[in-house]
Design an enzyme around this catalytic site. Structure first.
Site, PDB file in Angstrom:
ATOM      1  CG  HIS A 255       8.573  35.646  30.113  1.00 52.02           C
ATOM      2  ND1 HIS A 255       9.009  34.389  30.415  1.00 52.02           N
ATOM      3  CD2 HIS A 255       7.694  35.514  29.091  1.00 52.02           C
ATOM      4  CE1 HIS A 255       8.428  33.516  29.581  1.00 52.02           C
ATOM      5  NE2 HIS A 255       7.618  34.164  28.785  1.00 52.02           N
ATOM      6  CG  ASP A 319       7.444  36.633  25.501  1.00 51.87           C
ATOM      7  OD1 ASP A 319       7.817  37.655  26.124  1.00 51.87           O
ATOM      8  OD2 ASP A 319       8.006  35.536  25.625  1.00 51.87           O
ATOM      9  CD  GLU A 320       5.697  31.956  26.398  1.00 47.55           C
ATOM     10  OE1 GLU A 320       5.466  30.832  25.915  1.00 47.55           O
ATOM     11  OE2 GLU A 320       6.693  32.202  27.104  1.00 47.55           O
ATOM     12  CB  VAL A 321       0.871  38.430  29.498  1.00 46.60           C
ATOM     13  CG1 VAL A 321       0.378  38.986  30.826  1.00 46.60           C
ATOM     14  CG2 VAL A 321       1.884  39.352  28.851  1.00 46.60           C
TER      15      VAL A 321
END
Lengths: 679, 679
Positions: A255, A319-321
């Site tokens: 992100h 988060d959400e790599v």
């Protein structure tokens, strides 16, 4: 959605609930509900301002008192803040605060207060200014009109929060939220005793705070919409003045497109050329965790930001790599082999530990989303659980401090009751030891902003946030849903008095759709029967696009239709209670006939045209409801085939259109299922 | 009164009017109506912001354009002010201003503009920034939704005001109005092309602007509520930026108790000890016009204020001087004999001429209320006529410049149509020569504030002020009342978009009366059938008292009930048109039954209890209306006695209670009068 309409619906709800519950006039409109309340006979009359005697505390207590007087004026229409002052012979408002608070508000501070209202006056005592602030909000919630004038009921309240961390996260990256929008929502948070505002300040769409040490971030990593450091300091002071901590989040290593637009060499794989503006922009690499330059940049910027934000916690996202960028980057792969890093999770943990050292070096504790969870982090790290309650329990068991956000995502458009039922200490956490449970500090509501603008932010937060605030403050045993909704309706009105715009902005957006040419009750009849699609359904039919105006009905209506909830409950009652049927029939007739009147107006505006199928389906539901009532009332049986066909029509009418769906289908379904069947 | 409710009522009005008038979808929602409009086929689509090409003008044009983009965003929900910019191939918005305006906005400046909207773009030209500002407001009013998106209809507009002085006076002495309240009302004034804000800054109740040269005025002549000089400069700049002049009024020699509390020796007779706080405070002497010290003080303070307020005109009040203080003061009487001043009028004229010299010395022209009118004043004096249109004609005939306020007193609670019918050039003025008529510069609405607070100021001004603005701007021939009300309803909504609070504050006040316990439709049914008592009737039953909270129904409802107007019109139609009767019967039934449901709630709050007789009378009216409809529809005759009795009941029900009265009696009366009578 509309101000008056909204209040109308809610009041109807109160009437319905009163039929089922012992809710006398005496029930107090407090939210969150205090730990201990004893109501007594009698009232304190507020004909004149009680004479105020304030001792102890710090400047925040004085500011809170000034705000209290102003709010009291708005609540009553009596200019307490101007012309009135306590007469020596009148009642007293004694406020005693044992001491000042910490310069930087901290988790461990005592937020409890003791409040007595009697006919001779008010006494509010607390150890800490935070308790006084919370107590003043409680006093405001107690004010009510009586035959004798404005009064406070006589009460004894001992109140202390169940959890120390009661937060709200706002994503200001995907849609930038102006300073004023944050301010008024801090006011709302203080009204329901929330104490942490978590700002998601950077994401693929923009880096939203000025960096003086790395001005490229301000110039290139935002589209010109960002908070200056002066503004941020002002916001932090504003929040502190209201008992709210501000926790900043800078999301890394994923992100992070905004950072990488400014520093393209630090990307894993090909560098992005521009900020993400829509779902179409697919190139979203994370930071390259194998470059030392990455840590040099983070050290510089985090150092600057840790100085700007005084809170002890500093949120690094995590988060959400998206591992595919690492998988495809030969240099990264070679580095991983050299350093015996076996997979992407291990690589992220390596990164997280490096970042934690940076955060720690500048004097803060690291906070991150639950992807950073790994047994080897320092135990003062704080894990924010968003993927489910399991990670909360896991984190607590590993000895990390942790807070729950799973179940509190307001952007998923769930009803207040659903969030209200989520308890940080239930489910897997219930099995933890007392010591482990003590690591669970509380929770945070979250508002991601792909489909939220400054115009409807309040509408997306309130009043539902009040239910989460109560879950995090009040005793575990406070779970009565009808009572919650009744008090939430009162809160909702009072929040508008405070300057929140969840009802007025919704009303304005609806006005805009109606334009100058149509009678508003037609669109309102439809609007009250629908809710925005839930979870991530909107992303399927209408991909995120920062340029898209969010000015349609889905953006205007409340995530939760109070009227639909009432009608569905009324229909359940009507199965066995004939007295509930006339009101229900009236609504069904209104639905049935609404489309014929509404349809001519729909085609003449691009804001209205997409609503045609919903309007048609509401009409179908109305007709089905009338038929079902007829069948029940005349005891005229239907055939199994007829019933099957009716239920199929109900199913069809529940299909989403224009990112909305009819939420009144349960009312019709329950009646069809109650029809006598001729086998 | 309620935001949604208000719009509902207004839309119903539109529907009613459409039955009687050729008002196709194409009618433009412009207010004030321009001098010349030609509407053409076709639209300009605003899918993206047109590319703006601006030449000439001064900084005000740029500021106006920024505000225009922001308002366009609010109007459409499209973030024009952020993410959009004109594409080179898109339509153009060409703005050409021939030159800058004067540094201090003046009466003589050209306010006209020329506007063309076509499918290729917008062209707005004017000689002066004022014209550009007015033109931008017109463009905003043209924006509407269409099946293709937001559009502007193709038009040619040539627009120029009929009168150069189009003002609003606000009394900020009796109830102080905060800075923000003035700001948002300046926004509203600009939206309807009004150009003078006249502030009544001093009266018996307070001196509302800081004096640095005579700080006693600030310390003793106000209750702490006043504008600082910095604020005043900011307000003047704010107004100038929106094409609005600020004219200050310091009322002398009467209405001057505030001055005399600070300077008691200058009073005629015994000096007042304190500011007037209520009607009870009877001691209200004027200045002593025979003391030289009076003129020394006025010279000092007027000199300071004339420097602070840049406008050419300086208002010295001069109204309602109570001669009895002069009559009773032996020193004054002796001085008058010595100086051969024959009566109090002559004494006031002596005073006025001295004051005029002071005003003139500091470079300004004097303005005053019509009591100052005397043949011997300098001809550059300006007379504001409040006692009747005669003084307007008299002043013009004597060669003074003059403006009309008689007929434009918004605090008298008249309907918009009544103000709309008042024309500065009609009546006695119609007989003036062209030269004499040219002295009539325009008019000013006035809002005296005995019964107005910051909370309901907007409600007391809007939307009625829009009708006065149109009278002063538009051609004399623009007099169609149904069209005015239709456009006023649209204006009213758009003013709320702009930040005015006439609907939202009314809604909030109504909420407060309803409290948390009652279904709002009950009170709303009553609230829509009443209006505040007219003229000065409230002063009889409820004397002015600055300490009195103005938080009752009379303070909450709009001075004009749109629903009552509609019902009365519907009843007139129903006499001959049976199709109008079912709707009317529905309303009558609602009124009849409302009291039984409302009554239990009335006794439980001091805000509601005084409404009981109104509610009972509405019920009576409902029953009478139903009976009259029955009689008409069944052709069943009543006896003359029965009819007389019915009409007597209607009369009784029109009696005022709680400073309100039922304004729907004409609907019932017209039906009773249409009943067949059995002689």
């Amino acid at each position: 959605m509309s101000q008056r309409g909204g209040i109308h619906r809610l009041t109807t709800a109160v009437l319905l609930l009163c039929a089922a519950l012992p809710c006398g006039a005496a029930e107090l409109n407090l939210m969150p509900w205090p730990s201990h309340v004893t109501q007594q006979e009698g009232f304190l009359n507020l004909e004149h301002t009680p004479q105020i005697q304030l001792t102890g505390g710090d400047e925040r207590v004085h500011h809170a008192l000034t705000r209290f007087m102003r709010s009291l004026s708005v609540r009553t229409g009596v200019p307490f803040d101007h012309h009135f002052s306590g007469a020596p012979e009148g009642p007293r408002f004694v406020i005693r605060c044992a001491g000042p608070g910490l310069h930087v508000q901290a988790l461990a501070e005592d937020e409890s207060y003791h409040l007595t209202v009697s006919q001779t006056g008010i006494e509010l005592t607390a150890a800490n200014p935070l308790g006084i602030m919370h107590g003043l909000e409680t006093v405001l919630q107690l004010v009510r009109p009586s035959p004798q004038g404005w009064v406070l009921p006589d009460v004894l309240i001992d109140d202390t929060p169940r959890f120390a961390w009661r937060g709200l996260m706002i994503d200001v990256s995907r849609h930038f939220m102006p300073f004023e929008a944050l301010e008024r929502n801090i006011d709302g948070m203080a009204a329901v005793k929330l104490n942490v505002l978590h700002l998601h300040l950077s994401d693929d769409e923009g880096f939203r705070v000025e960096s003086k040490r790395r001005p490229r971030l301000t110039e290139l990593a935002s589209d010109g919409l960002f908070y200056t450091q002066d503004q941020m300091r002002e916001l932090i002071a504003y929040a502190r003045d209201r008992g709210v901590r501000v926790v900043p989040e800078f999301d890394v290593p994923g992100h992070a497109v905004s950072w990488l637009v400014a520093y393209p060499k630090l990307a894993s794989g090909p560098a992005p050329q521009a900020l993400v503006r829509s779902e179409q922009d697919k190139l979203r690499p994370p930071f390259d965790p194998t470059q030392e330059a990455t840590y040099v940049l983070l050290d510089t910027v985090f150092g600057e930001m840790e100085a700007l934000f005084p809170d002890r916690y500093f949120h690094i996202g995590g988060d959400e790599v998206d591992g595919k960028y690492w998988d495809k980057d030969a240099t990264i792969q070679a580095w991983m082999r050299t350093h015996k890093i076996k997979d992407n999770h291990a690589l992220q943990t390596y990164f997280t530990k490096r970042v934690e050292q940076i955060v720690h070096k500048h004097g803060k504790d690291m906070e991150g989303w639950d992807e950073i969870l790994d047994g080897n982090l320092p135990k003062n790290s704080l894990i924010q659980s968003w993927r489910g309650a399991e990670s909360l329990a896991d984190a607590a068991r590993m000895g990390y401090k942790t807070i729950l956000s799973a179940g509190y995502y307001l952007d998923l458009m769930y009803p207040a009751s659903q969030h209200y039922a989520v308890d940080p200490l239930s489910g897997k956490s219930a099995a933890l030891t007392a010591e482990e449970k003590s690591h669970i500090l509380g929770g945070e509501a979250a508002q991601w902003a792909e489909y939220v603008t400054p115009e409807n932010l309040d509408n997306r937060l309130w009043p539902r946030l009040g239910a989460i605030a109560e879950r995090l403050w009040s005793p575990e045993s406070v779970t009565d849903i009808p009572s919650m909704y009744r008090r939430l309706a009162v809160l909702s009105r009072n929040l508008e008095y405070l300057g929140l715009e969840h009802q007025t902005s919704s009303s304005r957006m609806l006005d805009r759709i109606e334009g100058d040419d149509m009678p508003p009750e037609l669109l309102e009849t439809l609007a009250r029967a629908v809710e925005p699609v839930k979870e991530y359904h909107r992303e399927r039919t209408q991909k995120y696009d920062a340029e898209r105006p969010l000015n349609h009905l889905v953006d205007a209506v409340s995530p939760e239709s109070d009227q639909a909830r009432e009608i569905n409950a009324l229909a359940q009652r009507a199965v066995h209670d004939p007295s509930a049927r006339p009101e229900l029939r009236k609504r069904f007739i209104q639905w049935r006939d609404n489309n014929a009147a509404l349809e001519p107006y729909l085609a003449t505006s691009m804001l209205r045209a997409p609503l045609a199928p919903l309007s048609q389906n509401l009409s179908v539901l109305g007709a089905l409801g009338i038929a079902a009532l007829d069948s029940i009332e005349s005891a005229h049986p239907v055939t199994p085939e007829q019933r099957k066909e009716q239920l199929a029509k109900v199913d069809e009418s529940a299909a989403p259109h224009a990112e909305l769906f009819l939420v009144v289908t349960p009312a019709v379904r329950v009646l069809i299922e109650a029809e006598p069947v001729n086998q």
